[in-house]
Design a protein around this motif. Structure first.
Motif, mmCIF file in Angstrom:
data_model
loop_
_atom_site.group_PDB
_atom_site.id
_atom_site.type_symbol
_atom_site.label_atom_id
_atom_site.label_comp_id
_atom_site.label_asym_id
_atom_site.label_seq_id
_atom_site.Cartn_x
_atom_site.Cartn_y
_atom_site.Cartn_z
ATOM 1 N N PHE A 47 -11.882 4.529 -8.152
ATOM 2 C CA PHE A 47 -12.408 3.369 -6.892
ATOM 3 C C PHE A 47 -11.173 3.359 -6.020
ATOM 4 C CE2 PHE A 47 -12.913 -0.696 -4.849
ATOM 5 C CZ PHE A 47 -13.957 -0.165 -4.218
ATOM 6 N N LEU A 48 -11.369 3.251 -4.522
ATOM 7 C CA LEU A 48 -10.509 3.077 -3.668
ATOM 8 C C LEU A 48 -11.049 1.768 -2.837
ATOM 9 C CD1 LEU A 48 -7.762 4.372 -2.035
ATOM 10 C CD2 LEU A 48 -9.886 5.153 -0.480
ATOM 11 N N HIS A 49 -10.123 0.756 -2.959
ATOM 12 C CA HIS A 49 -10.150 -0.477 -2.192
ATOM 13 C C HIS A 49 -9.306 -0.336 -1.000
ATOM 14 C CE1 HIS A 49 -9.633 -5.385 -1.956
ATOM 15 N NE2 HIS A 49 -10.595 -4.494 -0.897
ATOM 16 N N THR A 50 -9.743 -0.371 0.202
ATOM 17 C CA THR A 50 -9.124 -0.572 1.454
ATOM 18 C C THR A 50 -9.079 -2.138 2.014
ATOM 19 O OG1 THR A 50 -10.882 0.130 2.844
ATOM 20 C CG2 THR A 50 -9.515 1.893 1.993
ATOM 21 N N ASP A 51 -8.078 -2.255 2.786
ATOM 22 C CA ASP A 51 -8.232 -3.754 3.514
ATOM 23 C C ASP A 51 -9.227 -3.741 4.279
ATOM 24 O OD1 ASP A 51 -6.803 -1.769 5.123
ATOM 25 O OD2 ASP A 51 -5.883 -3.285 6.379
ATOM 26 N N LYS A 52 -9.812 -2.848 4.968
ATOM 27 C CA LYS A 52 -10.853 -2.948 5.910
ATOM 28 C C LYS A 52 -11.451 -2.011 6.180
ATOM 29 C CE LYS A 52 -7.967 -3.426 9.953
ATOM 30 N NZ LYS A 52 -6.713 -3.614 9.553
ATOM 31 N N ARG A 53 -12.577 -1.809 6.993
ATOM 32 C CA ARG A 53 -13.035 -0.353 7.212
ATOM 33 C C ARG A 53 -13.344 -0.192 8.793
ATOM 34 N NH1 ARG A 53 -19.678 -1.600 5.556
ATOM 35 N NH2 ARG A 53 -20.112 -3.194 7.299
ATOM 36 N N PHE A 54 -12.384 -0.907 9.617
ATOM 37 C CA PHE A 54 -12.370 -0.821 10.983
ATOM 38 C C PHE A 54 -11.002 -0.693 11.570
ATOM 39 C CE2 PHE A 54 -11.537 -2.452 15.197
ATOM 40 C CZ PHE A 54 -12.237 -1.690 16.255
ATOM 41 N N VAL A 140 -14.382 5.342 7.078
ATOM 42 C CA VAL A 140 -13.965 4.136 8.067
ATOM 43 C C VAL A 140 -14.011 4.370 9.396
ATOM 44 C CG1 VAL A 140 -12.016 3.534 6.196
ATOM 45 C CG2 VAL A 140 -11.564 4.920 8.041
ATOM 46 N N PHE A 141 -14.170 3.606 10.254
ATOM 47 C CA PHE A 141 -14.348 3.763 11.890
ATOM 48 C C PHE A 141 -12.956 3.329 12.630
ATOM 49 C CE2 PHE A 141 -15.907 2.980 16.073
ATOM 50 C CZ PHE A 141 -16.729 3.916 16.367
ATOM 51 N N ILE A 142 -12.406 4.391 13.350
ATOM 52 C CA ILE A 142 -11.503 4.222 13.975
ATOM 53 C C ILE A 142 -11.811 4.148 15.456
ATOM 54 C CG2 ILE A 142 -9.013 5.230 14.707
ATOM 55 C CD1 ILE A 142 -8.992 6.289 11.793
ATOM 56 N N LEU A 143 -11.230 3.167 16.311
ATOM 57 C CA LEU A 143 -11.446 2.970 17.635
ATOM 58 C C LEU A 143 -10.167 3.431 18.361
ATOM 59 C CD1 LEU A 143 -13.400 1.849 19.668
ATOM 60 C CD2 LEU A 143 -12.203 -0.065 19.488
ATOM 61 N N GLY A 144 -10.506 4.686 18.919
ATOM 62 C CA GLY A 144 -9.363 5.359 19.748
ATOM 63 C C GLY A 144 -8.817 4.531 21.063
ATOM 64 N N LYS A 145 -7.703 4.788 21.452
ATOM 65 C CA LYS A 145 -6.956 4.142 22.442
ATOM 66 C C LYS A 145 -7.683 4.188 23.511
ATOM 67 C CE LYS A 145 -2.687 4.794 22.844
ATOM 68 N NZ LYS A 145 -1.204 5.427 23.173
ATOM 69 N N HIS A 391 -19.123 2.298 2.932
ATOM 70 C CA HIS A 391 -17.800 1.940 2.430
ATOM 71 C C HIS A 391 -18.313 1.131 1.114
ATOM 72 C CE1 HIS A 391 -13.720 1.406 3.556
ATOM 73 N NE2 HIS A 391 -13.764 0.301 2.612
ATOM 74 N N PRO A 392 -18.806 1.620 0.071
ATOM 75 C CA PRO A 392 -18.986 0.827 -0.848
ATOM 76 C C PRO A 392 -18.084 0.045 -1.677
ATOM 77 C CG PRO A 392 -18.788 3.273 -1.622
ATOM 78 C CD PRO A 392 -18.539 2.999 -0.141
ATOM 79 N N ASN A 393 -18.515 -1.224 -2.275
ATOM 80 C CA ASN A 393 -17.394 -1.849 -2.958
ATOM 81 C C ASN A 393 -17.340 -1.325 -4.664
ATOM 82 O OD1 ASN A 393 -19.611 -2.994 -4.630
ATOM 83 N ND2 ASN A 393 -20.210 -4.447 -3.320
ATOM 84 N N ILE A 394 -16.541 -1.816 -5.320
ATOM 85 C CA ILE A 394 -16.105 -1.291 -6.567
ATOM 86 C C ILE A 394 -17.597 -1.429 -7.675
ATOM 87 C CG2 ILE A 394 -15.678 -3.729 -7.523
ATOM 88 C CD1 ILE A 394 -13.408 -2.022 -9.165
ATOM 89 N N GLN A 395 -18.420 -2.374 -7.608
ATOM 90 C CA GLN A 395 -19.634 -2.203 -8.134
ATOM 91 C C GLN A 395 -20.471 -0.919 -8.046
ATOM 92 O OE1 GLN A 395 -21.080 -6.135 -7.335
ATOM 93 N NE2 GLN A 395 -19.912 -7.101 -9.020
#
Length: 802
Positions: A47-54, A140-145, A391-395
């Motif tokens: 499982f991969l836990h990231t700090d956020k998804r944006f 994850v969603f990345i908002l371009g410059k 972006h699923p959580n660990i469960q």
């Protein structure tokens, strides 16, 4: 400890309760086959836990991976891979990380050039590639410059319904359970729908029970010859009919009820024709290859049901299989055995401050005596958070995504409601996925699935010594292997050669990169240098193009009044990538200065071009380390022993581990850890840039100076040895939690979008403390905590603090 029930015990029960119609030897073979399949093919998850998804360009994706084997934190592997790609499968970065104690931590840098879109991060071990469905995928969603002022939404689209009968098919004249899933054209669950079962005369038969995430369940008794449809309505003007699968006149219905907090009920009912052909069937239930029951059902004697006590079961998946009198698999049912007592996290606020750079302190406690392995992210709660990102959580990953062999399923959160509702939802949900790891044929024959990949406990050096002539013999020879790390560390190892000249050394550990040297000793004990061919590690074989993402919804730009995004642009936008110091322009530049200008123009991008100091090192000076190069070229500036601070920067003396003179390092415009300075070959450094008082990515990395290093790779052979290189572990950055208690940095603007990332939480007396500073704008916080304990219990908490 769960009671151990042996195979001989099951056979005693079977001999006692069955006649000659059931082949007891065949049943024993099936039970043994199931056990061997699971023992020889353990299921590893990551499982991969990231700090956020944006995210925005220039930020780091901070993450932690959790490794489990058969859903317990006892990993097979100590090597974790991540790849970061766009929706089309174009790989932007690929990394190999060293795992310790079942987890690995790292970061992925988002280049300034990335455009707005949905991107995918995969985490896995080499062993997991044998079962690709278990690979963890986070989107994850990345908002371009260029799109910082824009917002996006997912428009409504047509929807469809998929049906999943409990026994695989509907049988006339018996109560059947059938789950269904309502999704739109983007594979998103349709929420807030209503459903009703109607017959061919438009007459209502039963109401469907809708759970969350577009999943529902119907229980009804089909009448012979009748057709049924599910009427799904989103509103009065949007109703659709979806025809159910046709029911069968002959067959068996396998009902498994998992709604009780203490019992599992298994019952089978069959038509007269089926009973005439199969007076008895065998029902086997197993968890992770261990048989929990094997019972003969006799329809003529009405012995067609059993009850299992959950206290004798483990929390997790359980498979129920039914076999006819020829021991052919005729039905399968999966359930998730859930304990009535949840393992919950509690978060309390000790001190709360939403003022600029205000200090906050929270405390984590658990409702049991465990000290789970947790990671924590705290972010501003007013960041854009698009609900169409998977972006699923660990469960959800451990229970659903990692066990689903039937394609993509959008599911981010299972959540724990009241036990009865949670169990009913899980029961319906398990009908809509396919967790079967082994085919019915494999269970019958014990045929092992093909294994292309092994599990790694370290880096392997493998290859073949090339023969100088065909008469050379290697069967009793050996090869001495010297592994020279990029940080000048050296590993000496020895391997025997087989008759084809192949050698292998496992469980090596080095970071960044290593050069491999070989010296062979033949049968006459004579040493000789021989040419060899090194097999590449997996990380070196990963293509820059992988399979396209299974999930890529058609979102659109939101037009009109967008006050939410205006606030985001004001508080968090990084279109300017922080503040930059202008270089002093000097007329009449020297030849050396013109060389520096030329390198600066060729090597640097616009965001990194301006700096306070820019120098090209003197290549005639035989530097032996980057620290020596830096202190010689930038006279008066000197590293401390840890390279995290430089004296002479013009600031005050350092105090604490998070002060204003902690340095951010960039190698070829990629952020690196201070540890990675040891791996830089000073002879390859062509340009160094220094900003004493301002970090280029102030909004993401916090205040402090920065050093930018540019290199050009030089290829050369040392000592005329035959050499080859292997990629080593990536070196993770350390998340810097700025200490704003110091007055001299409180006036620096702070636009951080990750306020705290803590990959390891330390418990003392059942409590763990979190401390962090607010940025300049956040008025509420989102806290996300995830992890696992030694017993395999999963933990997830998401909470808004305001």
């Amino acid at each position: 400890m769960k009671p151990v029930i042996t195979l001989s015990f099951f056979l005693c029960l079977l001999f006692k309760s069955t006649n000659a119609q059931i082949n007891d030897t065949g049943i024993a073979r099936i039970i043994t086959n199931i056990r061997q399949l699971y023992e020889l093919n353990p299921s590893e998850k990551c499982f991969l836990h990231t700090d956020k998804r944006f995210y925005q360009p220039g930020e780091n994706i901070w993450f932690k991976t959790y490794l489990t084997t058969n859903d317990l934190p006892v990993p097979l592997s100590n090597v974790v891979y991540t790849d970061f790609s766009d929706a089309k499968g174009n790989v932007l970065s690929k990394n190999m990380w060293k795992a310790a104690n079942g987890s690995a931590t790292g970061n992925l840098f988002i280049p300034d050039s990335l455009v707005t879109g949905i991107y995918r991060i995969r985490s896995y071990t080499l062993w997991m590639l044998n079962e690709p469905s278990s690979i963890s995928e986070q989107y994850v969603f990345i908002l371009g410059k260029r799109d910082q002022s824009k917002s996006y939404y997912l428009p409504e689209s047509s929807f469809t319904v998929d049906f999943f009968p409990e026994s695989g098919k509907l049988i006339d004249s018996f109560e059947n359970s059938i789950a269904f899933r309502v999704t739109d054209a983007n594979q998103m669950p349709v929420l807030n729908a209503k459903a009703e079962l109607i017959d061919e005369n438009k007459k209502s038969v039963a109401s469907a029970f809708f759970h969350t995430e577009g999943i529902g369940l119907i229980k009804f008794t089909p009448e012979p010859g009748k057709k049924y449809s599910l009427q799904v309505s989103l509103n009065l003007n949007n109703k659709k009919l979806f025809e159910l699968p046709t029911s069968n006149k002959n067959g068996m219905v396998l009902n498994v009820s998992n709604l009780s907090a203490s019992k599992v009920f298994i019952q089978a009912n069959a038509t007269n024709q089926f009973v005439s052909e199969n007076k008895e069937i065998i029902v086997v239930a197993q968890q992770y290859g261990k048989t929990v029951t094997a019972q003969v059902f006799n329809f003529e004697e009405a012995k067609n049901a059993i009850v299992l006590n959950k206290k004798n079961l483990s929390e997790g998946l359980m498979q129920v299989l039914a076999f006819n009198n020829k021991l052919q698999q005729i039905a399968e049912r999966w359930i998730w055995v859930q304990t009535a007592t949840a393992n919950e996290l509690n978060l309390s606020v000790d001190s709360l401050s939403f003022v600029k750079k205000g200090k906050n302190k929270f405390t984590i406690t658990v409702n049991n005596n465990e000290s789970p392995d947790l990671s924590v992210a705290i972010i501003p709660a007013d960041l854009p958070d698009y609900s169409f990102i998977n972006h699923p959580n660990i469960q959800t990953y451990q229970l659903i995504h990692s066990n689903n062999r039937d394609g993509f399923l959008f599911q981010n959160n299972i959540g724990r409601t009241a036990y009865e509702l949670s169990s009913a939802y899980l029961d319906a949900l398990m009908l809509t996925i396919n967790p079967a790891r082994f085919s019915p044929d494999a269970i019958q024959t014990s045929k092992q699935p093909p294994l292309r990949y092994f599990f790694e406990t370290g880096i392997s050096v493998r290859g073949t010594v090339k023969k100088e002539k065909e008469s050379m013999q290697f069967d009793s020879s050996r090869v001495d292997i010297i592994t020279k790390g990029a940080d000048s560390s050296t590993i000496f190892s020895t391997s025997r050669l087989d008759n084809k000249g192949a050698f292998a050394v496992n469980d090596l550990h080095f970071r960044k990169q290593a050069t491999i040297y070989l010296q062979a000793t033949n049968k006459e004990k004579k040493k000789r240098q021989l040419a060899f061919e090194l097999l590449p590690g997996y990380i070196d074989t990963l293509d820059d193009k992988i399979a396209s993402a299974r999930f890529n919804p058609g979102y659109k730009e939101l037009t009109g009044n967008n006050t939410v995004n205006e606030q985001f642009v004001k508080n968090y936008s990084v279109s300017g990538l922080g503040k930059e110091l202008a270089e002093i322009i000097i007329k009449g530049k020297t030849k050396e200065e013109r060389k520096v200008d030329s390198l600066n123009k060729v090597l640097t991008s616009d965001a990194f071009r301006e700096s306070e100091y820019t120098k090209s090192p003197n290549q005639n000076f035989g530097y032996i380390s980057f620290a020596q190069l830096f202190e010689q070229e930038f006279f008066g500036l000197r590293f401390n022993s840890g390279y995290d601070r430089i004296s002479g920067m013009g600031g005050t003396e350092s105090s604490g581990s998070a002060s204003n003179d902690i340095i951010s390092y960039y190698l070829n415009e990629q952020p690196i850890s201070s540890e990675e300075l040891n791996f830089i070959n000073p002879q390859e450094v062509v340009l160094v840039k220094v900003n004493r008082n301002t970090n280029l990515h102030l909004g993401q990395m916090g205040p402090g100076p920065s050093v930018l290093i540019y290199t050009i790779r030089k290829l050369r052979s040392r000592f005329n040895f035959t050499t080859s290189t292997l990629t080593g572990y990536s070196i993770p950055l350390q998340f810097v939690n700025p200490d704003f208690s110091r007055d001299e940095i409180r006036n620096t603007e702070d636009r951080r979008t990750t306020l705290l990332w803590q990959h390891q939480v330390k418990f003392e007396n059942g409590k763990a403390s979190l401390q962090f500073y607010n940025n300049d704008y956040s008025k509420k916080f989102k806290v996300i905590i995830q992890g696992i304990d030694k017993k395999g219990n999963l933990y997830y908490l998401e909470k808004i603090i305001e």
